[in-house]
Motif scaffolding. Structure first.
Motif, PDB file in Angstrom:
ATOM      1  N   GLY A 238     -78.879 -56.161  -2.358  1.00 45.72           N
ATOM      2  CA  GLY A 238     -78.367 -55.347  -3.509  1.00 45.72           C
ATOM      3  C   GLY A 238     -77.457 -54.013  -3.265  1.00 45.72           C
ATOM      4  O   GLY A 238     -76.613 -53.809  -3.833  1.00 45.72           O
ATOM      5  N   GLU A 239     -78.033 -53.375  -2.195  1.00 46.59           N
ATOM      6  CA  GLU A 239     -77.261 -52.226  -1.859  1.00 46.59           C
ATOM      7  C   GLU A 239     -75.889 -52.527  -1.327  1.00 46.59           C
ATOM      8  O   GLU A 239     -74.885 -51.617  -1.749  1.00 46.59           O
ATOM      9  CB  GLU A 239     -78.164 -51.608  -0.393  1.00 46.59           C
TER      10      GLU A 239
ATOM     11  N   GLU B 185     -74.191 -55.018  -2.289  1.00 50.94           N
ATOM     12  CA  GLU B 185     -73.343 -55.303  -3.667  1.00 50.94           C
ATOM     13  C   GLU B 185     -73.049 -54.106  -4.545  1.00 50.94           C
ATOM     14  O   GLU B 185     -71.863 -53.754  -4.922  1.00 50.94           O
ATOM     15  CB  GLU B 185     -74.261 -56.152  -4.700  1.00 50.94           C
ATOM     16  N   ARG B 186     -73.954 -53.094  -4.371  1.00 46.94           N
ATOM     17  CA  ARG B 186     -73.740 -51.702  -5.053  1.00 46.94           C
ATOM     18  C   ARG B 186     -72.597 -51.284  -4.053  1.00 46.94           C
ATOM     19  O   ARG B 186     -71.459 -50.693  -4.871  1.00 46.94           O
ATOM     20  CB  ARG B 186     -74.815 -50.827  -4.913  1.00 46.94           C
ATOM     21  N   LEU B 187     -72.620 -51.407  -2.936  1.00 49.53           N
ATOM     22  CA  LEU B 187     -71.697 -50.605  -2.002  1.00 49.53           C
ATOM     23  C   LEU B 187     -70.221 -51.064  -2.312  1.00 49.53           C
ATOM     24  O   LEU B 187     -69.195 -50.597  -2.318  1.00 49.53           O
ATOM     25  CB  LEU B 187     -72.064 -50.589  -0.729  1.00 49.53           C
ATOM     26  N   ARG B 188     -70.364 -52.747  -2.417  1.00 46.72           N
ATOM     27  CA  ARG B 188     -69.294 -53.358  -2.711  1.00 46.72           C
ATOM     28  C   ARG B 188     -68.439 -52.943  -3.909  1.00 46.72           C
ATOM     29  O   ARG B 188     -67.240 -52.861  -4.039  1.00 46.72           O
ATOM     30  CB  ARG B 188     -69.387 -54.874  -2.674  1.00 46.72           C
ATOM     31  N   ALA B 189     -69.228 -52.988  -4.839  1.00 47.01           N
ATOM     32  CA  ALA B 189     -68.821 -52.573  -6.355  1.00 47.01           C
ATOM     33  C   ALA B 189     -68.255 -51.181  -6.247  1.00 47.01           C
ATOM     34  O   ALA B 189     -67.026 -50.992  -6.766  1.00 47.01           O
ATOM     35  CB  ALA B 189     -69.992 -52.673  -7.233  1.00 47.01           C
ATOM     36  N   GLU B 190     -68.945 -50.351  -5.761  1.00 48.11           N
ATOM     37  CA  GLU B 190     -68.588 -48.961  -5.470  1.00 48.11           C
ATOM     38  C   GLU B 190     -66.887 -48.696  -4.635  1.00 48.11           C
ATOM     39  O   GLU B 190     -66.232 -48.098  -4.930  1.00 48.11           O
ATOM     40  CB  GLU B 190     -69.304 -47.953  -4.824  1.00 48.11           C
TER      41      GLU B 190
ATOM     42  N   THR C  40     -64.565 -50.312  -7.004  1.00 51.87           N
ATOM     43  CA  THR C  40     -63.978 -49.282  -7.843  1.00 51.87           C
ATOM     44  C   THR C  40     -63.307 -47.999  -7.276  1.00 51.87           C
ATOM     45  O   THR C  40     -62.004 -47.487  -7.711  1.00 51.87           O
ATOM     46  CB  THR C  40     -65.370 -48.315  -8.350  1.00 51.87           C
TER      47      THR C  40
END
Length: 245
Positions: A53-54, A56-61, A64
């Motif tokens: 999850g982290e 994925e969050r980092l990848r999304a961030e 962006t």
């Protein structure tokens, strides 16, 4: 072979004892180990899920941020292209202005050179015309031309403007009449009468000859001068033409 119930009973008892021993000393520890391993596996899976999850969050961030960086890069490139285009236009305009200024300077130099050449040609033409007129009139110069120019001078005296009579009427100014050739008595008398009438007093002009005048006369009264001779007229003709050129 006979079935021995005693042996069978003992075997059952042995089996039950074995089961009890296994359950008491082996199964529970194994279950505990399995439970601990399952708990560890579950924790590992939970940690892995959290890490995923982290991630994925980092990848999304990161995506962006990369999108923002790309937008900034595109905007910066657009600004740079605009600045380059503006600078190019400015330099082209400066070059065009300098080229136009240089062309204007060349046109002005060409016009000035043409004007100077034209003026030189005009001066040469005036010089040639003056020399020609001088030589031509010198060949015609003689007592007859002096007499005719003297008559014209007498007419000019009669037509003098009042503001030109002040110097002539100065009592202290001696009056001289210089001619290229000797004047006859009639013309001397005409000069004497005209000058006496203009000054309002009797005059006795001083008459003399000067061959340098070539033809005609020159009347002088102090700083006042009346020129009606070939030399001064040719000089005035040449100077006026040069001034007009």
């Amino acid at each position: 072979m006979e079935f021995d119930w005693t042996t069978f009973a003992l075997e059952v008892i042995n089996f039950l004892v074995l089961v009890w021993l296994l359950k008491h000393f082996f199964y529970r520890p194994v279950l505990a180990v399995i439970e601990r391993r399952q708990a560890a596996t579950a924790k590992t899976l939970a940690d892995a899920e959290a890490v995923r999850g982290e991630a994925e969050r980092l990848r999304a961030e990161c995506g962006t941020r990369l999108a923002g960086i790309e937008q900034e890069r595109v905007a910066a490139r657009a600004r740079l292209d605009q600045e380059i285009a503006a600078e190019r236009a400015r330099r082209l305009a400066a070059v065009a202005a300098e080229a136009e200024a240089e062309a204007q300077r060349r046109r002005m130099r060409a016009v000035r050179a043409d004007a100077e050449a034209k003026a030189a040609l005009e001066r040469e033409a005036v010089s040639v015309a003056t020399r020609f007129a001088s030589r031509f009139l010198e060949r015609l110069a003689g007592p007859e031309m002096t007499a005719q120019l003297a008559d014209l001078a007498i007419e000019d005296l009669d037509a003098l403007a009042p503001d030109r009579l002040d110097a002539l009427r100065d009592p202290g100014a001696g009056v001289k009449v210089v001619s290229a050739h000797p004047l006859d008595a009639a013309r001397r008398d005409a000069f004497t009468r005209a000058l006496s009438r203009l000054t309002g007093r009797p005059l006795a002009p001083e008459f003399s000859d000067d061959p340098l005048l070539k033809a005609g006369v020159c009347v002088m009264a102090g700083a006042w001068v009346l020129m009606a001779n070939l030399r001064d007229e040719l000089a005035f003709f040449g100077g006026s033409l040069e001034h007009e050129g």
